[in-house]
Scaffold this motif. Structure first.
Motif, PDB file in Angstrom:
ATOM      1  N   ALA A  37       0.815  -1.218   0.000  1.00  0.00           N
ATOM      2  CA  ALA A  37       0.000   0.000   0.000  1.00  0.00           C
ATOM      3  C   ALA A  37       0.846   1.265   0.000  1.00  0.00           C
ATOM      4  O   ALA A  37       0.314   2.374  -0.066  1.00  0.00           O
ATOM      5  N   SER A  38       2.164   1.125   0.076  1.00  0.00           N
ATOM      6  CA  SER A  38       3.041   2.294   0.208  1.00  0.00           C
ATOM      7  C   SER A  38       3.477   2.873  -1.133  1.00  0.00           C
ATOM      8  O   SER A  38       4.221   3.848  -1.176  1.00  0.00           O
ATOM      9  N   ILE A  39       3.043   2.292  -2.230  1.00  0.00           N
ATOM     10  CA  ILE A  39       3.458   2.749  -3.556  1.00  0.00           C
ATOM     11  C   ILE A  39       2.533   3.864  -4.040  1.00  0.00           C
ATOM     12  O   ILE A  39       1.314   3.754  -3.943  1.00  0.00           O
ATOM     13  N   ARG A  40       3.105   4.926  -4.580  1.00  0.00           N
ATOM     14  CA  ARG A  40       2.293   6.013  -5.114  1.00  0.00           C
ATOM     15  C   ARG A  40       1.492   5.518  -6.330  1.00  0.00           C
ATOM     16  O   ARG A  40       1.995   4.724  -7.130  1.00  0.00           O
ATOM     17  N   PRO A  41       0.240   6.008  -6.483  1.00  0.00           N
ATOM     18  CA  PRO A  41      -0.621   5.541  -7.586  1.00  0.00           C
ATOM     19  C   PRO A  41       0.022   5.680  -8.956  1.00  0.00           C
ATOM     20  O   PRO A  41      -0.108   4.785  -9.800  1.00  0.00           O
ATOM     21  N   GLU A  42       0.723   6.801  -9.197  1.00  0.00           N
ATOM     22  CA  GLU A  42       1.316   6.996 -10.527  1.00  0.00           C
ATOM     23  C   GLU A  42       2.466   6.013 -10.777  1.00  0.00           C
ATOM     24  O   GLU A  42       2.653   5.531 -11.900  1.00  0.00           O
ATOM     25  N   THR A  43       3.206   5.676  -9.709  1.00  0.00           N
ATOM     26  CA  THR A  43       4.280   4.688  -9.843  1.00  0.00           C
ATOM     27  C   THR A  43       3.693   3.312 -10.099  1.00  0.00           C
ATOM     28  O   THR A  43       4.174   2.559 -10.963  1.00  0.00           O
ATOM     29  N   LYS A  44       2.656   2.999  -9.349  1.00  0.00           N
ATOM     30  CA  LYS A  44       1.990   1.703  -9.519  1.00  0.00           C
ATOM     31  C   LYS A  44       1.466   1.557 -10.948  1.00  0.00           C
ATOM     32  O   LYS A  44       1.616   0.503 -11.572  1.00  0.00           O
ATOM     33  N   ALA A  45       0.855   2.625 -11.469  1.00  0.00           N
ATOM     34  CA  ALA A  45       0.300   2.587 -12.834  1.00  0.00           C
ATOM     35  C   ALA A  45       1.405   2.359 -13.853  1.00  0.00           C
ATOM     36  O   ALA A  45       1.224   1.618 -14.832  1.00  0.00           O
ATOM     37  N   ARG A  46       2.577   2.998 -13.658  1.00  0.00           N
ATOM     38  CA  ARG A  46       3.695   2.825 -14.577  1.00  0.00           C
ATOM     39  C   ARG A  46       4.200   1.394 -14.580  1.00  0.00           C
ATOM     40  O   ARG A  46       4.487   0.813 -15.627  1.00  0.00           O
ATOM     41  N   VAL A  47       4.314   0.818 -13.395  1.00  0.00           N
ATOM     42  CA  VAL A  47       4.784  -0.567 -13.279  1.00  0.00           C
ATOM     43  C   VAL A  47       3.788  -1.522 -13.921  1.00  0.00           C
ATOM     44  O   VAL A  47       4.169  -2.440 -14.673  1.00  0.00           O
ATOM     45  N   GLN A  48       2.509  -1.309 -13.665  1.00  0.00           N
ATOM     46  CA  GLN A  48       1.482  -2.190 -14.239  1.00  0.00           C
ATOM     47  C   GLN A  48       1.451  -2.093 -15.756  1.00  0.00           C
ATOM     48  O   GLN A  48       1.239  -3.101 -16.448  1.00  0.00           O
ATOM     49  N   GLN A  49       1.679  -0.886 -16.290  1.00  0.00           N
ATOM     50  CA  GLN A  49       1.725  -0.730 -17.746  1.00  0.00           C
ATOM     51  C   GLN A  49       2.921  -1.469 -18.329  1.00  0.00           C
ATOM     52  O   GLN A  49       2.817  -2.121 -19.381  1.00  0.00           O
ATOM     53  N   ALA A  50       4.049  -1.401 -17.637  1.00  0.00           N
ATOM     54  CA  ALA A  50       5.243  -2.113 -18.102  1.00  0.00           C
ATOM     55  C   ALA A  50       5.026  -3.620 -18.073  1.00  0.00           C
ATOM     56  O   ALA A  50       5.444  -4.340 -18.994  1.00  0.00           O
ATOM     57  N   ILE A  51       4.379  -4.096 -17.026  1.00  0.00           N
ATOM     58  CA  ILE A  51       4.081  -5.530 -16.918  1.00  0.00           C
ATOM     59  C   ILE A  51       3.220  -5.981 -18.088  1.00  0.00           C
ATOM     60  O   ILE A  51       3.462  -7.023 -18.712  1.00  0.00           O
ATOM     61  N   GLU A  52       2.225  -5.146 -18.418  1.00  0.00           N
ATOM     62  CA  GLU A  52       1.306  -5.494 -19.513  1.00  0.00           C
ATOM     63  C   GLU A  52       2.033  -5.470 -20.860  1.00  0.00           C
ATOM     64  O   GLU A  52       1.849  -6.360 -21.698  1.00  0.00           O
ATOM     65  N   GLU A  53       2.854  -4.434 -21.079  1.00  0.00           N
ATOM     66  CA  GLU A  53       3.568  -4.313 -22.361  1.00  0.00           C
ATOM     67  C   GLU A  53       4.524  -5.476 -22.588  1.00  0.00           C
ATOM     68  O   GLU A  53       4.649  -5.994 -23.703  1.00  0.00           O
ATOM     69  N   LEU A  54       5.200  -5.883 -21.532  1.00  0.00           N
ATOM     70  CA  LEU A  54       6.192  -6.953 -21.657  1.00  0.00           C
ATOM     71  C   LEU A  54       5.576  -8.350 -21.589  1.00  0.00           C
ATOM     72  O   LEU A  54       6.210  -9.331 -21.954  1.00  0.00           O
ATOM     73  N   GLY A  55       4.344  -8.422 -21.096  1.00  0.00           N
ATOM     74  CA  GLY A  55       3.745  -9.739 -20.904  1.00  0.00           C
ATOM     75  C   GLY A  55       4.398 -10.492 -19.763  1.00  0.00           C
ATOM     76  O   GLY A  55       4.481 -11.729 -19.771  1.00  0.00           O
ATOM     77  N   TYR A  56       4.891  -9.732 -18.773  1.00  0.00           N
ATOM     78  CA  TYR A  56       5.587 -10.358 -17.632  1.00  0.00           C
ATOM     79  C   TYR A  56       4.604 -11.110 -16.752  1.00  0.00           C
ATOM     80  O   TYR A  56       3.506 -10.633 -16.452  1.00  0.00           O
ATOM     81  N   ARG A  57       4.988 -12.315 -16.328  1.00  0.00           N
ATOM     82  CA  ARG A  57       4.177 -13.123 -15.420  1.00  0.00           C
ATOM     83  C   ARG A  57       4.998 -13.427 -14.181  1.00  0.00           C
ATOM     84  O   ARG A  57       6.033 -14.101 -14.281  1.00  0.00           O
ATOM     85  N   PRO A  58       4.565 -12.921 -13.005  1.00  0.00           N
ATOM     86  CA  PRO A  58       5.331 -13.176 -11.784  1.00  0.00           C
ATOM     87  C   PRO A  58       5.433 -14.655 -11.471  1.00  0.00           C
ATOM     88  O   PRO A  58       4.538 -15.446 -11.818  1.00  0.00           O
ATOM     89  N   ASN A  59       6.500 -15.045 -10.843  1.00  0.00           N
ATOM     90  CA  ASN A  59       6.689 -16.409 -10.363  1.00  0.00           C
ATOM     91  C   ASN A  59       5.870 -16.564  -9.093  1.00  0.00           C
ATOM     92  O   ASN A  59       6.254 -16.105  -8.027  1.00  0.00           O
TER      93      ASN A  59
END
Length: 342
Positions: A37-59
């Protein structure tokens, strides 16, 4: 003989790739994935967009070791093919997946203390974080309240009080809307085709019908108990034709309303010319019946989303109750003014 150049092997994206694209640290990506919960919304959105673009799947296995959370939600449902319960079950699974959770479904042919305990034990062995119980029958609700799951247990559609860890639709309010609609059209002899009285929704809809009738100074008529199926609706519809007393009927679900409409058509009764009909649920076929069915819509997608929202809030330590969802009256062609009110 010419040979084609070998195609480069595309490496599977890793967390470092996400961090590089998002312009953040490896630790920040990890915190976003693990729901910090400590992540700023704009940072979280950037990370989520990167995950989507790369097709990254967490282990997920590594994530479970680090967070001590499995990322799995257990769902206890039924084998019912009825539109309402099956729609809710599907919507809960979809909402869980959208929230990044896996779901483990245990469908029960019969809800008893023994079968529910077996289901809870089965899910506990999978280390689920919470359990969503779709409890539509009173017996199931009693079992849920007496069960000690040892982890958050959210009840869906069984508890009409809207208190505690429960999510559902205001069944009483929806039935009042349906009955009030018929009263406002000038109908006074309004019958009710109810669902099975061991279902909480059936009791709630019957209560709403009776409240609306009494609120208009009308005596509620003795209800007809159905079983949610078109076949039983047809049987009751034939009896309504034989008696010939009602000018309108509120049916507790659309599937029984289909049977009622068939019985009326078979007897050459015009709907809504001779008798008006209102259903409940707004199944996909409701708008394409002849006549198109006036009914009460339940937002099953919203039910599933609220159930998962409540799961996540509970896991984060919040215990706030969730208000019942409001239903919506959908007016179509199967209701009309009573001739004496014209």
């Amino acid at each position: 003989m010419s040979s084609q150049p070998a195609q480069p092997i595309t490496a599977k994206p890793v967390m470092a790739d996400v961090a590089r694209l998002a312009g953040v640290s490896h630790q920040t990506v990890s915190r976003v994935i693990n729901g910090s919960a400590s992540i700023r919304p704009e940072t979280k959105a950037r990370v989520q967009q990167a995950i989507e673009e790369l097709g990254y799947r967490p282990n997920t296995a590594a994530r479970a070791l680090v967070t001590r959370r499995s990322g799995i939600i257990g769902i206890v449902g039924t084998n019912s093919a009825l539109y309402g319960p099956s729609s809710i079950q599907r919507s809960v699974q979809e909402a869980a997946r959208a929230a990044g959770y896996f779901s483990s479904l245990v469908p029960l042919a019969e809800v008893t203390l023994e079968t529910l305990r077996d289901a809870l034990d089965h899910l506990a062995r999978q280390s689920v974080e919470a359990i969503v119980m779709i409890a539509a029958q009173e017996d199931a609700l009693a079992v849920v309240h007496s069960a000690d799951a040892g982890l958050p247990l959210i009840v869906v559609e069984g508890d009409l009080s809207g208190r505690g860890l429960s999510v559902g639709v205001d069944q009483i309010g929806g039935a009042r809307q349906a009955t009030q609609h018929l009263i406002e059209l000038g109908h006074r002899a309004i019958d009710h085709v109810a669902g099975p009285m061991n279902w909480t929704e059936a009791k709630g809809r019957c209560t709403g019908y009776e409240e609306a009738m009494r609120g208009a100074g009308l005596a509620p008529r003795e209800f007809w108990e159905g079983d949610w199926t078109p076949a039983r609706g047809y049987e009751i519809g034939r009896e309504l034709v034989r008696r010939g007393e009602a000018t309108a009927v509120f049916v507790a679900n659309d599937q029984m309303a289909i049977g009622v409409l068939h019985a009326f058509a078979e007897a050459s009764l015009s709907v809504p010319g001779d008798i008006s009909v209102v259903g409940f649920d707004d199944i996909p076929e409701a708008g394409y019946l002849n006549p198109a069915l006036t009914t009460v819509r339940q937002d099953f997608q919203a039910i599933g989303q609220r159930a998962i929202d409540l799961v996540m809030a509970t896991l984060d330590g919040s215990t706030a109750s969730v208000p019942l969802l409001p239903p919506q009256l959908i007016i179509r062609d199967s209701t009309a003014m009573h001739e004496e009110a014209l």
